[in-house]
Design an enzyme around this catalytic site. Structure first.
Site, PDB file in Angstrom:
ATOM      1  N   THR A  42       0.834  -1.209   0.000  1.00  0.00           N
ATOM      2  CA  THR A  42       0.000   0.000   0.000  1.00  0.00           C
ATOM      3  C   THR A  42       0.869   1.260   0.000  1.00  0.00           C
ATOM      4  O   THR A  42       0.385   2.332  -0.346  1.00  0.00           O
ATOM      5  CB  THR A  42      -0.942   0.047   1.228  1.00  0.00           C
ATOM      6  N   TYR A 147      -8.794  -7.581  12.776  1.00  0.00           N
ATOM      7  CA  TYR A 147      -7.661  -6.646  12.793  1.00  0.00           C
ATOM      8  C   TYR A 147      -7.295  -6.251  14.230  1.00  0.00           C
ATOM      9  O   TYR A 147      -6.121  -6.242  14.603  1.00  0.00           O
ATOM     10  CB  TYR A 147      -8.033  -5.409  11.964  1.00  0.00           C
TER      11      TYR A 147
HETATM   12  N1  LIG Z   1      -3.922   5.128   9.770  1.00  0.00           N
HETATM   13  C1  LIG Z   1      -4.433   4.966  10.984  1.00  0.00           C
HETATM   14  O1  LIG Z   1      -5.367   5.678  11.379  1.00  0.00           O
HETATM   15  C2  LIG Z   1      -3.881   3.909  11.920  1.00  0.00           C
HETATM   16  C3  LIG Z   1      -4.386   3.840  13.225  1.00  0.00           C
HETATM   17  C4  LIG Z   1      -3.878   2.872  14.090  1.00  0.00           C
HETATM   18  C5  LIG Z   1      -2.884   2.014  13.667  1.00  0.00           C
HETATM   19  N2  LIG Z   1      -2.412   2.102  12.382  1.00  0.00           N
HETATM   20  C6  LIG Z   1      -1.338   1.192  11.991  1.00  0.00           C
HETATM   21  O2  LIG Z   1      -0.250   1.990  11.562  1.00  0.00           O
HETATM   22  C7  LIG Z   1       0.445   1.335  10.510  1.00  0.00           C
HETATM   23  C8  LIG Z   1       0.550   2.260   9.310  1.00  0.00           C
HETATM   24  O3  LIG Z   1      -0.743   2.583   8.844  1.00  0.00           O
HETATM   25  P1  LIG Z   1      -0.940   3.569   7.610  1.00  0.00           P
HETATM   26  O4  LIG Z   1      -2.228   4.237   7.796  1.00  0.00           O
HETATM   27  O5  LIG Z   1       0.285   4.371   7.406  1.00  0.00           O
HETATM   28  O6  LIG Z   1      -1.163   2.512   6.448  1.00  0.00           O
HETATM   29  P2  LIG Z   1      -0.335   2.282   5.107  1.00  0.00           P
HETATM   30  O7  LIG Z   1      -1.049   1.158   4.422  1.00  0.00           O
HETATM   31  O8  LIG Z   1      -0.162   3.559   4.371  1.00  0.00           O
HETATM   32  O9  LIG Z   1       1.077   1.811   5.637  1.00  0.00           O
HETATM   33  C9  LIG Z   1       1.434   0.468   5.835  1.00  0.00           C
HETATM   34  C10 LIG Z   1       2.790   0.276   5.202  1.00  0.00           C
HETATM   35  O10 LIG Z   1       3.231  -1.045   5.486  1.00  0.00           O
HETATM   36  C11 LIG Z   1       3.649  -1.647   4.270  1.00  0.00           C
HETATM   37  N3  LIG Z   1       3.418  -3.080   4.410  1.00  0.00           N
HETATM   38  C12 LIG Z   1       2.229  -3.719   4.473  1.00  0.00           C
HETATM   39  N4  LIG Z   1       2.418  -5.040   4.582  1.00  0.00           N
HETATM   40  C13 LIG Z   1       3.753  -5.238   4.604  1.00  0.00           C
HETATM   41  C14 LIG Z   1       4.570  -6.387   4.687  1.00  0.00           C
HETATM   42  N5  LIG Z   1       4.028  -7.606   4.769  1.00  0.00           N
HETATM   43  N6  LIG Z   1       5.900  -6.231   4.685  1.00  0.00           N
HETATM   44  C15 LIG Z   1       6.461  -5.002   4.584  1.00  0.00           C
HETATM   45  N7  LIG Z   1       5.745  -3.879   4.472  1.00  0.00           N
HETATM   46  C16 LIG Z   1       4.401  -3.990   4.492  1.00  0.00           C
HETATM   47  C17 LIG Z   1       2.802  -1.019   3.190  1.00  0.00           C
HETATM   48  O11 LIG Z   1       3.356  -1.117   1.891  1.00  0.00           O
HETATM   49  C18 LIG Z   1       2.734   0.409   3.679  1.00  0.00           C
HETATM   50  O12 LIG Z   1       3.829   1.168   3.223  1.00  0.00           O
HETATM   51  C19 LIG Z   1      -0.301   0.040  10.230  1.00  0.00           C
HETATM   52  O13 LIG Z   1       0.347  -0.990  10.949  1.00  0.00           O
HETATM   53  C20 LIG Z   1      -1.676   0.290  10.816  1.00  0.00           C
HETATM   54  O14 LIG Z   1      -2.279  -0.905  11.224  1.00  0.00           O
HETATM   55  C21 LIG Z   1      -2.885   3.033  11.507  1.00  0.00           C
END
Ligand SMILES: NC(=O)c1ccc[n+]([C@@H]2O[C@H](COP(=O)([O-])OP(=O)(O)OC[C@H]3O[C@@H](n4cnc5c(N)ncnc54)[C@H](O)[C@@H]3O)[C@@H](O)[C@H]2O)c1
Length: 325
Positions: A42, A147
């Protein structure tokens, strides 16, 4: 006095993603050396700071992780993850593999290479339907989505590892239970994560807005620059060792209100724009609001960007992105 971690080598997993790319930018700005490890599922390589080293790799791949840990890592910011509640129901094995087993792989590497500092991206979804709002970290964890379960399991694996008496090095873990993070670089085309970005993308493409449930469910929106500051400030702050810390604002906004704010910012209203209501989705949370007393006390952190301001700034960015596309 320069802090211990300055000039140290930080591994940011998920550093090509929305939150990870902002954390990487701030680390570089503060003088850290950064390696980003991301499978670009992503995330986008174009969003990775040019002064960071980029490694394309998957947290499920222990060999790829081993190679990056061998380069000499001082601290890990583990943000890579499957971030969608909906996808966790559609692909539960993938959600478990990436979020929980991926984190276990990171922990194994930290142990093997004696990396003494780990910060982990946890989530407010672990609270499920909280008994108290704003919700403190002491609230009973009762996730209502797959999740939420995989994130909570990963968080516990990390913190339990840090208390292991058989480790022959100090291992300090901090987890951030982030609420709804928003801001520049959040995907405008990913229909599975980020309700504000989904609504923005809908309006920019002239699509109807779809609200699940009655829209009175609340979300706590926190700007990504405030979030990044919490992560980077915590790296060498011993008060955060072993702690789980909420990162939100404590200001809940209903999804209906969000929809109206977005429409208004684009010059529309419910009278002039199609808004559809659908049944609630599995894992939907009714009430979401962070008690941020702990972040204030331990980190001296507080949000600085009001949603009204951050929303307008993010919409201006999104308009430019869509013009270029
Ligand atoms: N956005 C929010 O509001 C929010 C809230 C709480 C927790 N989170 C957590 O924070 C983190 C980042 O979220 P985000 O909103 O930036 O999402 P995002 O999808 O933009 O970022 C996730 C990143 O992880 C990478 N990724 C996914 N699977 C992977 C794998 N198997 N190996 C290596 N890289 C991988 C993706 O390519 C991406 O760059 C996530 O773990 C999410 O669960 C996000």
């Amino acid at each position: 006095m320069r802090n211990f971690f300055m000039n140290k080598h930080i591994l940011v997993t998920g550093g090509a993603g929305f939150i990870g790319s902002h954390v990487t930018d701030l680390l570089i700005q503060r003088g850290y050396r950064v390696t980003v490890f991301d499978n670009e599922s992503t995330g986008r390589r174009a969003d990775v700071n040019p002064n960071a080293t980029f490694v394309h790799g998957d947290v499920r791949d222990e060999t790829a992780l081993e190679a990056v840990f061998k380069t000499g890592i001082d601290a890990v910011i583990h943000i890579a993850g499957q971030a969608s509640i909906r996808l966790s129901f559609m692909h539960p094995e993938a959600d478990l593999n990436v979020n929980t087993l991926g984190t276990i792989n990171i922990l194994k590497q930290c142990i093997a290479h004696k990396v003494g500092r780990l910060l982990f991206a946890s989530s407010m979804t672990i609270y499920g339907t909280p008994q108290i709002a704003p919700t403190p970290e002491t609230a009973y964890p009762a996730p209502v989505s797959y999740y939420g379960v995989t994130k909570y399991a990963a968080e516990r694996y990390a913190h339990i590892t840090a208390t292991r008496k058989d480790l022959d090095f100090d291992f300090h873990v901090t987890s951030f239970r982030m609420f709804n993070v928003y801001g520049e670089r959040q995907s405008l085309t990913n229909a599975y994560q980020g309700v504000f970005a989904i609504f923005m993308g809908n309006v920019l493409r002239g699509e109807p807005i779809n609200i699940h449930s009655d829209g009175e469910q609340s979300r706590d929106f926190v700007h990504v620059s405030d979030v990044a500051r919490a992560w980077v400030d915590a790296i060498d702050n011993p008060q955060t060792y072993g702690e789980v810390i909420n990162i939100g604002t404590g200001r809940p906004i209903s999804v209906n209100r969000l929809c109206d704010m977005v429409l208004e910012a684009f010059g529309y209203s419910r009278e002039t724009y199609i808004v559809n209501h659908h049944p609630a989705q599995p894992g939907d949370i009714r009430v979401s609001s962070a008690d941020i007393t702990k972040a204030r006390t331990l980190l001296g952190w507080q949000p600085t960007i009001a949603f009204e301001d951050g929303m307008k700034e993010t919409i201006n960015w999104a308009k430019k992105v869509m013009q270029k596309a």
